[in-house]
Write a protein that holds these residues in place. Structure first.
Motif, short mmCIF file in Angstrom:
data_model
loop_
_atom_site.label_atom_id
_atom_site.label_comp_id
_atom_site.label_asym_id
_atom_site.label_seq_id
_atom_site.Cartn_x
_atom_site.Cartn_y
_atom_site.Cartn_z
N ARG A 41 0.85 -1.19 0.00
CA ARG A 41 0.00 0.00 0.00
C ARG A 41 0.89 1.24 0.00
N TYR A 42 0.63 2.13 -0.94
CA TYR A 42 1.42 3.36 -1.05
C TYR A 42 0.72 4.55 -0.41
N GLU A 43 -0.60 4.45 -0.20
CA GLU A 43 -1.37 5.59 0.27
C GLU A 43 -1.35 5.67 1.80
N THR A 44 -1.55 6.87 2.31
CA THR A 44 -1.65 7.07 3.76
C THR A 44 -3.10 7.13 4.21
N LEU A 45 -4.02 7.55 3.31
CA LEU A 45 -5.43 7.62 3.65
C LEU A 45 -6.13 6.31 3.33
N SER A 46 -7.18 6.04 4.07
CA SER A 46 -7.96 4.83 3.84
C SER A 46 -8.71 4.92 2.52
N LEU A 47 -8.69 3.84 1.76
CA LEU A 47 -9.36 3.79 0.46
C LEU A 47 -10.76 3.19 0.63
N PRO A 48 -11.73 3.61 -0.20
CA PRO A 48 -13.11 3.11 -0.10
C PRO A 48 -13.25 1.72 -0.73
N LEU A 49 -12.63 0.74 -0.11
CA LEU A 49 -12.62 -0.62 -0.63
C LEU A 49 -13.69 -1.47 0.05
N ASP A 50 -14.18 -2.47 -0.66
CA ASP A 50 -15.07 -3.44 -0.03
C ASP A 50 -14.28 -4.42 0.81
N LEU A 51 -13.04 -4.67 0.41
CA LEU A 51 -12.18 -5.59 1.14
C LEU A 51 -10.73 -5.31 0.82
N SER A 52 -9.88 -5.34 1.85
CA SER A 52 -8.43 -5.29 1.66
C SER A 52 -7.84 -6.45 2.44
N ILE A 53 -7.03 -7.27 1.77
CA ILE A 53 -6.46 -8.45 2.40
C ILE A 53 -5.00 -8.58 2.02
N SER A 54 -4.16 -8.95 2.99
CA SER A 54 -2.74 -9.18 2.75
C SER A 54 -2.46 -10.66 2.75
N LEU A 55 -1.56 -11.11 1.85
CA LEU A 55 -1.22 -12.51 1.71
C LEU A 55 0.27 -12.72 1.91
#
Length: 225
Positions: free
Chosen positions: A159-173
């Protein structure tokens, strides 16, 4: 004050407490452990961010979802390597329904994804990104996905952004010998999670290590076997 609040709402920095929103339409991911943590599965329409290194099994994780919508187009945009037609065909995907787009610029990749999503002919769009993405760009993709009843997977290394993005889901693998370790960073109508394991030995025995436990309960929810 009203102008400030509206601006914060537009940037998705304000949460409306007590406001009822419709339940999302979910679809099984094909993996029992992931469905458990997502209370049923992945959204059928929306924007999903996947933070992952390349080649650790991220596509194997998505294949049950991609094959479930095989009657619609499957779009690969800016993939980091060649898409294996043999692998897709082996999973029952009609290659005539697969389109690979390799734009020269990332803004063209975002435009392509938006047009594909809102067309209504695509089941899933896989979009690889190497740079930061603006909030309004994610919102455009999300609205296009909702309009076309489709889903976009945005795959990135970090993730490059500092602000939260309006995503339905964010998952790290993260890679694991017997599958993938996952952590939910953000999701609608739910909390983030601690790291958990997704066992892929039943689905992909030749691509994983370790013996399958005798007490493992397997729920065949996809074409992948």
């Amino acid at each position: 004050m009203n102008k400030l609040i509206k601006d914060l709402q537009h940037r998705h920095l304000v949460w409306h407490g007590g406001v009822k929103t419709p339940e999302p339409d979910l679809e099984s991911s094909g993996y029992f452990e992931l469905d458990q943590h997502l209370n049923g599965g992945l959204v059928k329409a929306g924007a999903i961010e996947i933070l992952t290194e390349t080649g650790i099994g991220e596509l194997r994780l998505l294949l049950p979802t991609l094959t479930a919508g095989s009657e619609r187009l499957l779009i690969f945009i800016n993939p980091p390597g060649n898409v294996s037609a043999v692998m897709l065909a082996a999973q029952g995907i009609d290659l005539q329904d697969v389109i690979v787009i390799t734009p020269d610029k990332e803004k063209d990749a975002l435009w392509s994804a938006e047009e594909c999503l809102k067309s209504g002919t695509c089941g899933s769009v896989l979009l690889w990104l190497d740079q930061a993405i603006e909030i309004h760009q994610v919102k455009r993709l999300q609205l296009a996905a909702e309009k076309g009843a489709s889903r976009v997977f945005m795959l990135r290394h970090k993730r490059y952004e500092t602000l939260s993005l309006p995503l339905d889901l964010s998952i790290s693998l993260c890679a694991s010998p017997s599958g993938i370790d996952a952590q939910i960073n953000k999701r609608k109508r739910g909390w983030p999670s601690k790291r958990f394991h997704i066992d892929m030995r039943q689905h992909w025995p030749t691509l994983t290590l370790g013996k399958i436990p005798d007490n493992l309960v397997y729920f065949p929810t996809s074409k992948v076997s």
